[in-house]
Write an enzyme that holds these catalytic residues in place. Sequence first.
Site, PDB file in Angstrom:
ATOM      1  N   GLY A 110       4.473   2.589   0.263  1.00 12.92           N
ATOM      2  CA  GLY A 110       5.217   1.390  -0.128  1.00 12.92           C
ATOM      3  C   GLY A 110       6.704   1.579  -0.255  1.00 12.92           C
ATOM      4  N   GLY A 167       7.316  10.030   2.457  1.00 11.21           N
ATOM      5  CA  GLY A 167       7.579   9.334   1.209  1.00 11.21           C
ATOM      6  C   GLY A 167       6.329   8.688   0.667  1.00 11.21           C
ATOM      7  N   PRO A 168       6.330   8.373  -0.622  1.00 10.19           N
ATOM      8  CA  PRO A 168       5.156   7.743  -1.238  1.00 10.19           C
ATOM      9  C   PRO A 168       4.851   6.392  -0.580  1.00 10.19           C
ATOM     10  CG  PRO A 168       6.812   8.316  -2.893  1.00 10.19           C
ATOM     11  CD  PRO A 168       7.434   8.559  -1.563  1.00 10.19           C
ATOM     12  N   GLU A 221      -4.730  -0.309 -30.702  1.00  9.95           N
ATOM     13  CA  GLU A 221      -3.392  -0.416 -30.106  1.00  9.95           C
ATOM     14  C   GLU A 221      -2.309  -0.070 -31.122  1.00  9.95           C
ATOM     15  OE1 GLU A 221      -3.241  -0.540 -27.008  1.00  9.95           O
ATOM     16  OE2 GLU A 221      -5.309  -1.186 -26.654  1.00  9.95           O
TER      17      GLU A 221
HETATM   18  P1  ADP Z   1       5.271   2.258   3.689  1.00 15.64           P
HETATM   19  O1  ADP Z   1       5.109   2.207   5.159  1.00 15.64           O
HETATM   20  O2  ADP Z   1       6.223   3.299   3.232  1.00 15.64           O
HETATM   21  O3  ADP Z   1       3.975   2.348   2.948  1.00 15.64           O
HETATM   22  P2  ADP Z   1       6.195  -0.410   4.073  1.00 15.64           P
HETATM   23  O4  ADP Z   1       7.281  -0.183   5.039  1.00 15.64           O
HETATM   24  O5  ADP Z   1       4.902  -0.866   4.639  1.00 15.64           O
HETATM   25  O6  ADP Z   1       5.936   0.885   3.209  1.00 15.64           O
HETATM   26  O7  ADP Z   1       6.713  -1.413   2.969  1.00 15.64           O
HETATM   27  C1  ADP Z   1       5.905  -2.413   2.436  1.00 15.64           C
HETATM   28  C2  ADP Z   1       6.736  -3.586   1.978  1.00 15.64           C
HETATM   29  O8  ADP Z   1       7.528  -3.231   0.871  1.00 15.64           O
HETATM   30  C3  ADP Z   1       7.703  -4.062   3.016  1.00 15.64           C
HETATM   31  O9  ADP Z   1       7.120  -4.988   3.844  1.00 15.64           O
HETATM   32  C4  ADP Z   1       8.806  -4.670   2.184  1.00 15.64           C
HETATM   33  O10 ADP Z   1       8.501  -5.993   1.869  1.00 15.64           O
HETATM   34  C5  ADP Z   1       8.777  -3.883   0.918  1.00 15.64           C
HETATM   35  N1  ADP Z   1       9.825  -2.856   0.893  1.00 15.64           N
HETATM   36  C6  ADP Z   1       9.629  -1.526   0.782  1.00 15.64           C
HETATM   37  N2  ADP Z   1      10.800  -0.870   0.753  1.00 15.64           N
HETATM   38  C7  ADP Z   1      11.760  -1.803   0.851  1.00 15.64           C
HETATM   39  C8  ADP Z   1      13.192  -1.755   0.869  1.00 15.64           C
HETATM   40  N3  ADP Z   1      13.861  -0.591   0.792  1.00 15.64           N
HETATM   41  N4  ADP Z   1      13.855  -2.917   0.991  1.00 15.64           N
HETATM   42  C9  ADP Z   1      13.200  -4.087   1.067  1.00 15.64           C
HETATM   43  N5  ADP Z   1      11.882  -4.204   1.055  1.00 15.64           N
HETATM   44  C10 ADP Z   1      11.142  -3.080   0.943  1.00 15.64           C
HETATM   45 ZN    ZN Z   2      -6.097   3.003 -25.831  1.00 15.06          ZN
END
Ligand code: ADP
Ligand code: ZN
Length: 620
Positions: free
Chosen positions: A212, A209-210, A432
């Site tokens: 975050g 997955g992407p 703009e």
């Molecule tokens: P990835 O590993 O996919 O890059 P992370 O697990 O590190 O993403 O997520 C980063 C932060 O984003 C988490 O610590 C949380 O705070 C927030 N987050 C991401 N997805 C969720 C979700 N489904 N529910 C709640 N918080 C989330």
């Molecule tokens: Zn512009």
Amino acid sequence: MDKKRNSMSGKPNKNAAMKNLGFISLIIIFGLILLAATNQNTKLQTIPITTAIRSANNGDYSTLKVTGNEVLITKKGDNTPTLKTYVEPNATLKVEGLDYTKVQVNAVAASNGSSTWVSILITIGPVVVIGLILYVMMKSAQGQGNQALSFGKSRARLYGNEKDKVSFKDVAGSNEAKQDLEEVVEFLKFPKKFSSLGAKVPKGVLLVGPPGTGKTMLSRAVAGEANVPFFSISGSEFVEMFVGVGASRVRDLFAKAKKNSPCIIFIDEIDAVGRRRGSGMGGGHDEREQTLNQILVEMDGFEQGQNVIVLAATNRADVLDPALLRPGRFDRRVNIDLPDRNDRFAILKVHFAKKPTSKNIDLDALAAKSAGSSGADLANIANEAAIIAAKANRNEINNDDVTSAFEKVAIGPERKSKVMTQKDKEVTAYHEAGHALVGHVLPDSDPVHKVTIIPRGGTGGVTWFIPPEDRVYASLVQFKDILARGMGGRIAEEIILGRDKITTGAGSDLQNAAELARDMIVNQGMGDKLRNQVFKTDDGMMIDRLVHERDYSDETAKIIDDEVEELIKQASIRAEVIIKANLKYLEALKEKLLEKETIDAKDVDEILKGSKMPEKAKLY
Ligand code: ADP
Ligand code: ZN
Ligand code: MG
């Protein structure tokens, strides 16, 4: 949107802690020595011997403590000495004129005027201090040495304590992913249930997955739900300067994990080591290959009943080596997508739940307009909102804070302090207004959300289009409208200021347009001449890019360039036709911008009411 990945695992620096400890004990030792040396008795008030004898004979004192030539005097009713005086050095312990019946005299053997305890400290103190300094120095030197020696040790971090335990209910949305991982929890909790039926417990699960979207979080939730230890390591940590380090780290990691079975190994960013092998360029590849091979060997080496499950996360499953994905390795795959509107709402609720908010905050509206944001982005918005409210000394987060936070995260902070000349402001306003007008008039463009001439992030101003709902696909006409409205800024400058006076304000617009146009032709098969054809361009690692490989001929490359050029040209013409047909609206929008600096969708709709789509700009 800028995706900033925040790492979840802070590594406390053990070495620094060690040094601090040494430093603190040094200070304490010094302090003790100082304290002892400046004998506390010196703080006592000194009185003349004659006064002392007189008062003693009067019966004012309870005890006199004679040590060498120093006499400590305790008054009647006190427990500790409060005065002192001196007698002749080496005098006999008899004090002339003192009435020994009126006061108790305790004589202590002299030791050069200070107590034995002090003198011991003074003699051994420096030795201790020097010893300590040496110890600290050796320790830190050893630390470095250790680091060199522990190269082959994995730097896996173990999570298992209650404090940072995450469970599925902390992860909002992602219901399908949770369902898939539920199974993994079962495997870890009740391995017998599966083995008794002859089912093999999966060894590897790939989370795709992407950035975050909560991959790390979900893996930790699996560990939390199954109540097993969790070893986390990032793929890039395997790769070091020295060949062979990665492989021995893998060995070490798996050995540790087997000792702690049942448990989870989590390999974050596995694409850093797990890229397709065999391009055979440079030493870096050899290292990665060895590391990857070792991972494969270790995963094959799990014996039945050794209940270790390897979870790995990546946002580039397409570049992974097929060998990693074979049965018996990462044969299960859990896809985690960017959250849809409902999930965004759920995630926002989770992150705002822990914060004091006023009743008017509208998380649903925020969820609606934040398409494309990841969970991490949304968490970031919640955090920014809290910071904004705190800065304003409010004790609740209100809806304006949420809006500002969203805009800050999406396009960067406002830079109100940046001074723009009136001339620059006017150019920005025209620019703009050009984007907004073209976007507003075009039928397949998203509606204007906001226009501002306040500098934000790296830009002079922003015109912001937001889709009314989440979209899965984008169509050719939508892309063409995006290109045209993207050209709107530069074209407005050109029409108003003249070709000679165009500015650098359009630089990033043109960049974006060029990228989009090329993507349309190369990856989406949207070309006119190269209809439904796509072309592979290799975007491997740095080293691959040096040798530019492509799967098409020079002639095709030329046609691609022509097609891209044609798209941009067409977009510019459409923008020009629209602006020229609606000049009075452009002026009105510019005026409003100069007056208010930021205008929202409602204002834009009102000002542009009556603007028209000229026949020549129509695509269909
Ligand atoms: P990835 O590993 O996919 O890059 P992370 O697990 O590190 O993403 O997520 C980063 C932060 O984003 C988490 O610590 C949380 O705070 C927030 N987050 C991401 N997805 C969720 C979700 N489904 N529910 C709640 N918080 C989330
Ligand atoms: Zn512009
Ligand atoms: Mg992660």
